[in-house]
Design an enzyme around this catalytic site. Sequence first.
Site, mmCIF file in Angstrom:
data_model
loop_
_atom_site.group_PDB
_atom_site.id
_atom_site.type_symbol
_atom_site.label_atom_id
_atom_site.label_comp_id
_atom_site.label_asym_id
_atom_site.label_seq_id
_atom_site.Cartn_x
_atom_site.Cartn_y
_atom_site.Cartn_z
ATOM 1 N N GLY A 210 0.589 -0.856 0.131
ATOM 2 C CA GLY A 210 0.410 -0.005 0.295
ATOM 3 C C GLY A 210 0.609 1.133 0.130
ATOM 4 C CG ASP B 8 15.030 -5.516 2.247
ATOM 5 O OD1 ASP B 8 16.442 -5.043 0.686
ATOM 6 O OD2 ASP B 8 14.145 -4.756 1.716
ATOM 7 C CB VAL C 299 4.569 5.800 3.564
ATOM 8 C CG1 VAL C 299 4.875 6.229 4.411
ATOM 9 C CG2 VAL C 299 5.131 4.156 3.210
#
Length: 742
Positions: free
Chosen positions: A472, A589, A474
């Site tokens: 989605g 990551d 931010v």
Amino acid sequence: MSDSELYGDNDEFDSIYANEDIEHLINVGELLKTKSLDELLKNDQWRTQEIDSKINWYHGKISRESSESLLKEGLAKLGTVDGLFLVRDSTSSPSDFVLTVTSSAKIYHFVIKEAYSGHYQIDDGVIIQGLEKLISYYESDANGLVTRLHQFCGGEPPPYQARLEGATNILHRAVLEGNPDLVGKILNHPLCPNVNSKNQLGTTALHDCCRYGFEAVAQLLIEHNADVHVKDKQGLTPLQRACAANQSDMIPILIKKGKANAQTRSPKTGWVAMHDAAMRGNKECIQALLEFHTPKMPRAEDGSTPLDLASRYGRYDCIQLLSPQNSVTALTKKADWFHPDLDRKDYKDCLVHFIDDGPYFESLESLIEHYSRQADGLSTKLLVSVSTNTIRPDLPPRPADDIIDDDLYALAEDSRGTANPPPLPASHPPSSKTVQQKQAEPLQKLESLEDCKKIRSKDIVLGNEIGQGEFGAVRKGQLKTKDGPLSKKKTTVAIKTFHKDVENSGALQSIKREAGLMHMLNHTCIVQLIGICEEPFMLVEEFVPLGSMLDYLQDHEKSIPVKPTLYLWAAQIASGMQYLESKKVVHRDLAARNILVESTKQVKISDFGLSRAYAEESNYYKASKGGRWPVKWYAPECVNYGKFTHATDVWSYGVTLWEMFTYGEQPYGDLKGIEVIQLIDSGKRLDKPEKCPEIVYQKMKACWEKDPHLRPTFNDLHNHFEEDPEYSCTRDVMKRNKKSVK
């Protein structure tokens, strides 16, 4: 777009040569009756140099410091000159370049990216075909640069691969006569022009041979290192030119002698040689290509196959050749390599088979045979199969550009496990529990959201979108609160919102894992989770105003000094990662894109979407499925075995340092994921960034030790960047950070 623009009109050659007086060009043999070859070549060399003197701004593989030194030397001679420039090779990508230019007595560096084959772009500017045409564009006007390019430091012309066109030389003209004896004399002469240089039409001598079917001349050119892969002004290779011109006898020469790749695509259409032959109805060329086991159904950018084009243009002889009913029996047998129970069973029932955007095949056998003959986008040809009865070395999976699906390597891990299982990168001996049992307890604890602060949706005011995540957007927003971790009545926050279908897709569990992980973390160098909103589900985090470190580095290179800023950020990231290590959290990551900049004195680690925790007994997390992997930041044991530890995060930290000290360059340039893996396996590592001090680069290389036990810990790294005298400028800030850590 006209047919000639789309397909590359071959009549363009004849029409332009006619306008240039073709008799004047095709007269080398006549000229030799009155002049010697030496004289002709000397005059030709002088003429070519005179034409190229206008683009002698290229300086090859010089360093940033050397380029700045040359420009400073030029400024000393010429005075303050805006637009003094040169072009050099990029250190991070073999297909890119760097423009170095002066303005107001300052020196600026701009990366010239190859947007696609032979087309170049600076930042978000216009994309222009041909490096010399791009420079000419900025010589005419600044067009968004700091200044118009005005005068260059003398070097040499740009490489032939990057040029759109060039001077028509004696070799080009001799080739048009189709006389192999004449061409042979020129090729063997010390003053012979570059065999791969382009003429004013943007074609090489080999392109012209293929257009007109001069087979003996083509063989000579290939023997003298003519590049069968170079593309002309229309984006076509010599093989594509031959197929477009129905010169079928050229095909065996180009493929067998020159090792031409029949699957090379045109950048304008995505066509390969088979498309060109099918569109024009060149049946003999299709037959010649098929004799070399060329796939019948390659796909263009719009998905069109040669059969589609033949049908569209009524090429009935070609339709019969390309028909699936006219298939050749494959030489491979499915029993040698097909494991239906290991992977998606639906594949064996498909009518059409393919890998990524490669050609279609009627059968798996034909697909395997094709990739056994040539790599065609894979890391290597398929050499050895793994049969159901005999376990032999497994074939490498095909990754995307810089990410790899977890389940591919999980499958590879399963096949390896049957033979000699690799040693785990754990420092603790395995216990009687399975890995899955060891992982279950901490993951269940982390995924619990009971302790997270709950925020009502009516207390959140959503603002503008500031980024996109996997699930989605931010958004910047305002949080109304009178208590809690923030004391202000209204506080600016970052809000992670999610697509409506997230919960149905099963992704919500991953999101809750991130929230459950973040709520237990409290460190000044880690983005703080403030709370969650359950209806609709949103994560409310602290707002970090300056955004991604990667973007900030690229946008503010001139205002970010190595000392103290990059040193300080390196120390802060190490401090935050040391804290995660103490909480037994592996990030997975770590990269510049996932570091946020609060100010030049503070950065914070973000994006825990891939993070996992592990039990103390195992000291590692094993990935088995789901997700896509950022291979360019991963240690070998991550890619090969799906093992993630703090030592693998240390490897990623080294790559993040490299990004910082290159001011946001792409690690490994345009190399694909599998190419990066092969480079690392060969013992090579990223080169030292130009502005990186040697002490930092040595620490980077230590992070990239093949043996994870030889890499520094985050405690070592934190101490290095805080206590070594080289980094004394960071010490006071880091001491203040320690006081804020709970």
